[in-house]
Design an enzyme around this catalytic site. Structure first.
Site, PDB file in Angstrom:
ATOM      1  N   ASP A 106       0.847  -1.189   0.000  1.00 48.64           N
ATOM      2  CA  ASP A 106       0.000   0.000   0.000  1.00 48.64           C
ATOM      3  C   ASP A 106       0.884   1.240   0.000  1.00 48.64           C
ATOM      4  OD1 ASP A 106      -2.648   1.143   0.071  1.00 48.64           O
ATOM      5  OD2 ASP A 106      -2.161   1.856   2.073  1.00 48.64           O
ATOM      6  N   HIS A 113      -3.402  14.189   1.085  1.00 45.88           N
ATOM      7  CA  HIS A 113      -3.535  13.328   2.259  1.00 45.88           C
ATOM      8  C   HIS A 113      -2.278  13.375   3.121  1.00 45.88           C
ATOM      9  CE1 HIS A 113      -4.597   9.913   4.756  1.00 45.88           C
ATOM     10  NE2 HIS A 113      -3.508   9.266   4.364  1.00 45.88           N
ATOM     11  N   GLU A 180      -9.761   4.057   4.536  1.00 46.15           N
ATOM     12  CA  GLU A 180      -8.919   4.746   3.568  1.00 46.15           C
ATOM     13  C   GLU A 180      -9.485   4.431   2.182  1.00 46.15           C
ATOM     14  OE1 GLU A 180      -4.779   3.866   4.138  1.00 46.15           O
ATOM     15  OE2 GLU A 180      -4.650   5.209   5.872  1.00 46.15           O
ATOM     16  N   GLU A 182      -9.358   4.184  -1.530  1.00 43.15           N
ATOM     17  CA  GLU A 182      -8.229   4.036  -2.435  1.00 43.15           C
ATOM     18  C   GLU A 182      -8.664   3.330  -3.718  1.00 43.15           C
ATOM     19  OE1 GLU A 182      -4.783   2.221  -0.733  1.00 43.15           O
ATOM     20  OE2 GLU A 182      -5.181   2.955   1.299  1.00 43.15           O
ATOM     21  N   ASP A 214      -8.469   0.365   2.670  1.00 44.04           N
ATOM     22  CA  ASP A 214      -7.424  -0.137   3.562  1.00 44.04           C
ATOM     23  C   ASP A 214      -7.725   0.344   4.977  1.00 44.04           C
ATOM     24  OD1 ASP A 214      -5.083  -1.642   3.954  1.00 44.04           O
ATOM     25  OD2 ASP A 214      -3.866   0.164   4.023  1.00 44.04           O
ATOM     26  N   ARG A 218      -6.367   3.756  13.896  1.00 46.60           N
ATOM     27  CA  ARG A 218      -5.431   4.866  14.048  1.00 46.60           C
ATOM     28  C   ARG A 218      -4.736   4.881  15.408  1.00 46.60           C
ATOM     29  NH1 ARG A 218      -4.546   6.341   8.857  1.00 46.60           N
ATOM     30  NH2 ARG A 218      -6.497   6.833   7.792  1.00 46.60           N
ATOM     31  N   GLN A 221      -2.146   2.075  15.373  1.00 45.39           N
ATOM     32  CA  GLN A 221      -1.096   2.479  14.439  1.00 45.39           C
ATOM     33  C   GLN A 221      -0.207   3.568  15.040  1.00 45.39           C
ATOM     34  OE1 GLN A 221      -2.669   3.775  10.681  1.00 45.39           O
ATOM     35  NE2 GLN A 221      -0.685   4.393   9.868  1.00 45.39           N
ATOM     36  N   TYR A 225       3.853   2.602  15.121  1.00 41.54           N
ATOM     37  CA  TYR A 225       4.443   2.797  13.792  1.00 41.54           C
ATOM     38  C   TYR A 225       5.868   3.355  13.798  1.00 41.54           C
ATOM     39  CZ  TYR A 225       3.969   7.914  13.283  1.00 41.54           C
ATOM     40  OH  TYR A 225       4.096   9.274  13.397  1.00 41.54           O
ATOM     41  N   LYS A 234      -2.967  -1.937  10.620  1.00 40.07           N
ATOM     42  CA  LYS A 234      -3.406  -2.029   9.229  1.00 40.07           C
ATOM     43  C   LYS A 234      -3.671  -3.467   8.783  1.00 40.07           C
ATOM     44  CE  LYS A 234      -3.067   1.149   6.689  1.00 40.07           C
ATOM     45  NZ  LYS A 234      -4.072   2.146   6.269  1.00 40.07           N
ATOM     46  N   THR A 238      -8.212  -5.549   4.643  1.00 38.44           N
ATOM     47  CA  THR A 238      -8.259  -4.668   3.475  1.00 38.44           C
ATOM     48  C   THR A 238      -9.391  -5.191   2.595  1.00 38.44           C
ATOM     49  OG1 THR A 238      -5.878  -4.231   3.536  1.00 38.44           O
ATOM     50  CG2 THR A 238      -7.013  -3.819   1.451  1.00 38.44           C
ATOM     51  N   THR A 325      -4.551   6.519   0.568  1.00 36.30           N
ATOM     52  CA  THR A 325      -5.758   7.336   0.671  1.00 36.30           C
ATOM     53  C   THR A 325      -5.802   8.405  -0.409  1.00 36.30           C
ATOM     54  OG1 THR A 325      -5.803   7.007   3.060  1.00 36.30           O
ATOM     55  CG2 THR A 325      -7.085   8.834   2.198  1.00 36.30           C
ATOM     56  N   GLU A 339      -8.805  12.679   8.501  1.00 35.27           N
ATOM     57  CA  GLU A 339      -8.714  13.979   7.844  1.00 35.27           C
ATOM     58  C   GLU A 339     -10.052  14.708   7.887  1.00 35.27           C
ATOM     59  OE1 GLU A 339      -6.505  14.183   3.875  1.00 35.27           O
ATOM     60  OE2 GLU A 339      -7.030  12.069   4.070  1.00 35.27           O
TER      61      GLU A 339
END
Length: 395
Positions: A106, A113, A180, A182, A214, A218, A221, A225, A234, A238, A325, A339
């Protein structure tokens, strides 16, 4: 024999012909093509064992010349009589995951974004983008085993999370579950280890495109991350749409990417246009909350595939790579709820309710269309998913 009815204005006319895998009551999954409101069974109209398979992989591995040959034959076929036993109403079939996913990568290809997340996560940094972002398509390697088709419900994931005021991490269900919006691109013809694919070889390797969601936890993550990037936040799911729109159907949608400055390194430069004018629409519990424009994407799918293989990594039939995204410059064009709600600080109206992140029972549907020839439009269908509670309350 019968003639397939294609309603006027259909997003699934002879200029589209997306591939999928379907079954009817008491039958095994096999390959079909959507024509109007019908599915044409390719195992009936072609003498090719690849169309009896439960995924598109056997057909995709035959290569571009065969893809073009079958598409031309189909466009001729749907204009005249076809065997009645090969035609099924879309409403009467079950759609399955169309590909056996080999690997999943991904990307993070939208400047809008990436800039928005930079402002959210690093508000004191004068530049919202990391120093590498305009030099290469940033991405992460995902988990192919959790790619599922539209209609498969998603269980709220659990993991470690640590809020800014928590003295230590806690374990439990994600409370900042996000989408997300996509596009996903499917590799049909792979490349051997030690070789690479140039941007201008994209059409020889990419079979087609799907809508992709996806999912992102948050809070999980954010804690995990640094320094190696997304993992459990993540990898839980998906989702993709069941119809794979052939790359050949997107000729009229091809556009230039936004101006890339600084100029990309030679391996990321090509002579062909591989930006794509695709319009997405995000519904939250039946209410449209966003319309992300794919034409705004900074990095093209051809550049993503070139970057994936430039180090000599092999690519395989069934590889799936997501665009990241998709977000436009306007608030109503943002393709992720982090967002859209600015990190949860600006709730959005969803019918008679407000939302920041996803709640149990919420349903998300992402659809997409693109221009076809002669002023027509073609459709990708949709990817629709409902959120289920965490198992055992997250214990």
């Amino acid at each position: 024999m019968t003639v397939i009815d294609i309603p006027e204005g259909s997003l699934f006319g002879a200029n589209n012909l997306p591939y999928g895998v379907f079954s009817t009551a008491g039958t095994q999954p096999r390959v079909g093509v959507r024509v109007g409101d019908s599915v044409l069974d390719l195992s009936v109209v072609f003498d090719d064992p690849a169309f009896v398979e439960p995924t598109l992989n056997a057909f995709m591995t035959q290569g571009r010349a065969r893809w073009d040959e079958v598409r031309a034959a189909l466009q001729n076929l749907v204009a005249r009589d076809v065997p009645a036993e090969a035609v099924h109403a879309v409403a009467d079939v079950e759609l399955h995951l169309p590909i056996e996913v080999a690997d999943y990568v991904d990307f993070y290809a939208s400047e809008n974004h990436a800039s928005n997340l930079g402002r959210l996560f690093r508000p004191d940094n004068p530049s919202p983008l990391m120093p590498n972002w305009k030099h290469l398509p940033v991405g992460y390697h995902g988990r192919s085993s959790t790619v599922v088709v539209s209609g498969v419900d998603i269980v709220r994931p659990c993991g470690q999370r640590k809020g800014p005021n928590d003295p230590a991490p806690v374990f439990g269900p994600s409370i900042r579950l996000d989408i997300e919006a996509e596009m996903g691109f499917v590799v049909g013809a792979g490349s051997p280890m030690g070789s690479s694919i140039t941007p201008d070889e994209f059409a020889d390797h990419c079979f087609g495109a799907v809508i992709l969601n996806d999912w992102s936890a948050r809070d999980i993550q954010a804690w995990e991350y640094v320094p190696l990037g997304p993992n459990l936040g993540k990898s839980f799911a998906t989702s993709i749409s069941p119809w794979v729109v052939p790359l050949a159907a997107l000729e009229a949608a091809r556009v230039d990417t936004p101006v890339q400055d600084p100029e990309p390194l030679p391996y990321l430069k090509g002579t062909e246009k591989w930006g794509l004018d695709i319009d997405l629409e995000v519904e939250w519990n039946g209410h449209v909350v966003s319309r992300p424009p794919y034409a705004q994407m900074y990095w093209s799918p051809a550049q993503m595939l070139a970057h994936t293989s430039v180090n000599g990594a092999a690519t395989r039939t069934g590889d799936l790579f997501g665009s990241g995204t998709i977000s436009g410059p306007e608030k109503e064009q943002r393709g992720a709820f982090i967002e859209l709600t600015w990190g949860g600080k600006e709730p959005v109206r969803v019918g008679d309710e407000t939302r920041t992140f996803l709640e149990d029972g919420d349903e998300i549907a992402i659809s997409a269309t693109a221009p076809g020839p002669d002023g027509t439009r073609i459709g990708f269908g949709e990817v629709r998913t409902r959120i289920l509670p965490a198992k055992d309350g997250g214990r």
